[in-house]
Motif scaffolding. Structure first.
Motif, mmCIF file in Angstrom:
data_model
loop_
_atom_site.group_PDB
_atom_site.id
_atom_site.type_symbol
_atom_site.label_atom_id
_atom_site.label_comp_id
_atom_site.label_asym_id
_atom_site.label_seq_id
_atom_site.Cartn_x
_atom_site.Cartn_y
_atom_site.Cartn_z
ATOM 1 N N LEU A 124 0.832 -1.208 0.000
ATOM 2 C CA LEU A 124 0.000 0.000 0.000
ATOM 3 C C LEU A 124 0.866 1.257 0.000
ATOM 4 O O LEU A 124 0.521 2.260 -0.643
ATOM 5 N N ARG A 125 1.970 1.222 0.699
ATOM 6 C CA ARG A 125 2.882 2.370 0.664
ATOM 7 C C ARG A 125 3.516 2.537 -0.717
ATOM 8 O O ARG A 125 3.548 3.645 -1.274
ATOM 9 N N GLU A 126 4.034 1.438 -1.250
ATOM 10 C CA GLU A 126 4.813 1.511 -2.483
ATOM 11 C C GLU A 126 3.953 1.661 -3.727
ATOM 12 O O GLU A 126 4.340 2.368 -4.668
ATOM 13 N N GLU A 127 2.798 1.028 -3.742
ATOM 14 C CA GLU A 127 1.982 0.990 -4.953
ATOM 15 C C GLU A 127 0.839 1.991 -4.953
ATOM 16 O O GLU A 127 0.391 2.411 -6.027
ATOM 17 N N ARG A 128 0.372 2.385 -3.769
ATOM 18 C CA ARG A 128 -0.814 3.251 -3.704
ATOM 19 C C ARG A 128 -0.563 4.549 -2.956
ATOM 20 O O ARG A 128 -1.492 5.337 -2.767
ATOM 21 N N GLY A 129 0.645 4.755 -2.514
ATOM 22 C CA GLY A 129 0.987 6.029 -1.901
ATOM 23 C C GLY A 129 0.393 6.275 -0.534
ATOM 24 O O GLY A 129 0.269 7.435 -0.105
ATOM 25 N N ILE A 130 0.054 5.209 0.180
ATOM 26 C CA ILE A 130 -0.480 5.401 1.527
ATOM 27 C C ILE A 130 0.659 5.831 2.456
ATOM 28 O O ILE A 130 1.699 5.186 2.531
ATOM 29 N N GLU A 131 0.432 6.938 3.142
ATOM 30 C CA GLU A 131 1.437 7.492 4.043
ATOM 31 C C GLU A 131 1.056 7.360 5.514
ATOM 32 O O GLU A 131 1.930 7.361 6.384
ATOM 33 N N ARG A 132 -0.234 7.266 5.785
ATOM 34 C CA ARG A 132 -0.714 7.225 7.163
ATOM 35 C C ARG A 132 -1.742 6.107 7.302
ATOM 36 O O ARG A 132 -2.655 5.998 6.482
ATOM 37 N N PHE A 133 -1.572 5.305 8.347
ATOM 38 C CA PHE A 133 -2.482 4.199 8.597
ATOM 39 C C PHE A 133 -3.127 4.347 9.968
ATOM 40 O O PHE A 133 -2.481 4.756 10.934
ATOM 41 N N ALA A 134 -4.389 3.958 10.032
ATOM 42 C CA ALA A 134 -5.019 3.641 11.309
ATOM 43 C C ALA A 134 -5.236 2.144 11.326
ATOM 44 O O ALA A 134 -5.623 1.557 10.313
ATOM 45 N N ALA A 135 -4.972 1.511 12.444
ATOM 46 C CA ALA A 135 -5.272 0.090 12.606
ATOM 47 C C ALA A 135 -6.463 -0.040 13.538
ATOM 48 O O ALA A 135 -6.462 0.511 14.643
ATOM 49 N N VAL A 136 -7.484 -0.741 13.062
ATOM 50 C CA VAL A 136 -8.701 -0.970 13.836
ATOM 51 C C VAL A 136 -8.860 -2.476 13.973
ATOM 52 O O VAL A 136 -8.995 -3.186 12.968
ATOM 53 N N GLY A 137 -8.819 -2.988 15.204
ATOM 54 C CA GLY A 137 -8.828 -4.427 15.413
ATOM 55 C C GLY A 137 -9.969 -4.894 16.288
ATOM 56 O O GLY A 137 -10.280 -4.268 17.302
ATOM 57 N N TYR A 138 -10.572 -5.995 15.897
ATOM 58 C CA TYR A 138 -11.702 -6.577 16.604
ATOM 59 C C TYR A 138 -11.317 -7.956 17.136
ATOM 60 O O TYR A 138 -10.848 -8.810 16.384
ATOM 61 N N CYS A 139 -11.501 -8.160 18.439
ATOM 62 C CA CYS A 139 -11.246 -9.462 19.061
ATOM 63 C C CYS A 139 -9.834 -9.939 18.726
ATOM 64 O O CYS A 139 -8.859 -9.353 19.174
ATOM 65 N N PHE A 140 -9.714 -10.967 17.899
ATOM 66 C CA PHE A 140 -8.428 -11.549 17.495
ATOM 67 C C PHE A 140 -7.506 -10.478 16.914
ATOM 68 O O PHE A 140 -6.288 -10.513 17.118
ATOM 69 N N GLY A 141 -8.066 -9.523 16.193
ATOM 70 C CA GLY A 141 -7.250 -8.487 15.554
ATOM 71 C C GLY A 141 -6.711 -7.438 16.501
ATOM 72 O O GLY A 141 -5.791 -6.691 16.140
ATOM 73 N N GLY A 142 -7.253 -7.360 17.707
ATOM 74 C CA GLY A 142 -6.822 -6.321 18.635
ATOM 75 C C GLY A 142 -5.363 -6.426 19.025
ATOM 76 O O GLY A 142 -4.669 -5.420 19.170
ATOM 77 N N LYS A 143 -4.874 -7.643 19.201
ATOM 78 C CA LYS A 143 -3.480 -7.850 19.581
ATOM 79 C C LYS A 143 -2.529 -7.261 18.545
ATOM 80 O O LYS A 143 -1.491 -6.675 18.881
ATOM 81 N N TYR A 144 -2.876 -7.378 17.274
ATOM 82 C CA TYR A 144 -2.015 -6.864 16.211
ATOM 83 C C TYR A 144 -1.993 -5.337 16.188
ATOM 84 O O TYR A 144 -0.985 -4.731 15.816
ATOM 85 N N VAL A 145 -3.103 -4.731 16.578
ATOM 86 C CA VAL A 145 -3.107 -3.275 16.682
ATOM 87 C C VAL A 145 -2.081 -2.826 17.715
ATOM 88 O O VAL A 145 -1.323 -1.872 17.490
#
Length: 276
Positions: A124-145
């Protein structure tokens, strides 16, 4: 550590996803973007980290569409590599097929899942120019946030009833290493993140102790999973889910793209298909 019963039970929501599946950086990804020609910031994105049912569960895709309707582009990686919890574990009325949750969890630890998150973010950074991310995690995904925030490679963090956290260790690490503002949605009936864990989080990060910003919102009458698999026929759960969504949008507008506009909940709540 393992998953609890509320990590796998819940409600399948009805609706028609408006996004599309794409392979980005070699990772199968559900992508939701604002529709109808609406302008949105192309250099910011929400990294949506779903529960153990992955983006295959329609609930996550509908929620991603809701974020998109509020002006964000959203990416849900299939970081379970096409091996989410099978639907029969949640859906009622189906034959009781034995399923070993702990065996499944052992196949989806950080070593297996994190490389897929990293590959998506890199692309996403290299191909789509994303510079800023928010991570939103639910249950299992919360640990990765928490992991991403402690590495300071995102700009805003939101978790809803997180699973598999080490309390108080992960919060102590957050204070020591992270500079990322954190919003938490919690509820009183949650064996994965009980009130004692919530109190520990407040003690460590609250009352201005974490300068970048910390807010924890608690939703009475709800149980683990309410924001992603809640029973929307219950008005208490429905309102809590919508309030958590609105608070998340407001948080992201301040910390991800600093928009002064207030949050909207643009789509009617989906009808319920199955309830456990």
């Amino acid at each position: 550590m393992s998953l609890c019963n509320d990590c796998i039970r819940g409600v399948t929501h009805e609706g028609t996803p408006k996004g599309a599946w794409e392979v980005i950086g070699g990772v199968n990804t559900y992508v939701a973007t604002p529709r109808g020609g609406r302008a949105y910031p192309r250099n910011v994105a929400i990294l949506f980290l779903p529960d153990a049912y992955g983006p295959q569960l329609i609930n996550s895709r509908l929620l991603a569409d809701d974020f998109a309707s509020n002006g964000f582009q959203v990416f849900i990686p299939d970081y379970l590599d096409n091996d989410p919890l099978p639907p029969h574990v949640m859906v009622p009325g189906m034959p009781k097929v034995p399923f070993d949750i702990d065996k499944w969890l052992a196949k989806h630890g950080e070593r297996q899942t994190r490389p897929l998150i990293d590959a998506l973010m890199r692309a996403l950074r290299e191909e789509r120019g994303i510079e800023r991310f928010a991570a939103v995690g639910y249950c299992f995904g919360g640990k990765y946030v928490f992991d991403l925030a402690c590495e300071n490679i995102i700009q805003a963090a939101v978790v809803a009833h997180p699973s598999l956290l080490n309390v108080p260790g992960d919060f102590e690490k957050y204070v020591q290493k992270s500079r990322i503002p954190l919003l938490m949605h919690t509820c009183p009936i949650d064996s994965q993140f009980p009130p004692s864990a919530a109190n520990a989080a407040d003690s460590i990060l609250g009352n201005g102790k974490f300068a970048p910003g910390y807010v924890r919102l608690n939703y009475d009458g709800c149980r683990h999973g309410f924001t992603i698999r809640g029973d929307l026929s219950d008005p208490v759960v429905k309102k809590a889910k919508e309030d958590a969504f609105k608070a998340t949008v407001a948080w992201l507008r301040v910390h991800l793209c600093a928009s002064p506009r207030g949050p909207r909940y643009d789509r009617e709540a989906p009808r319920i298909r199955n309830v456990l």
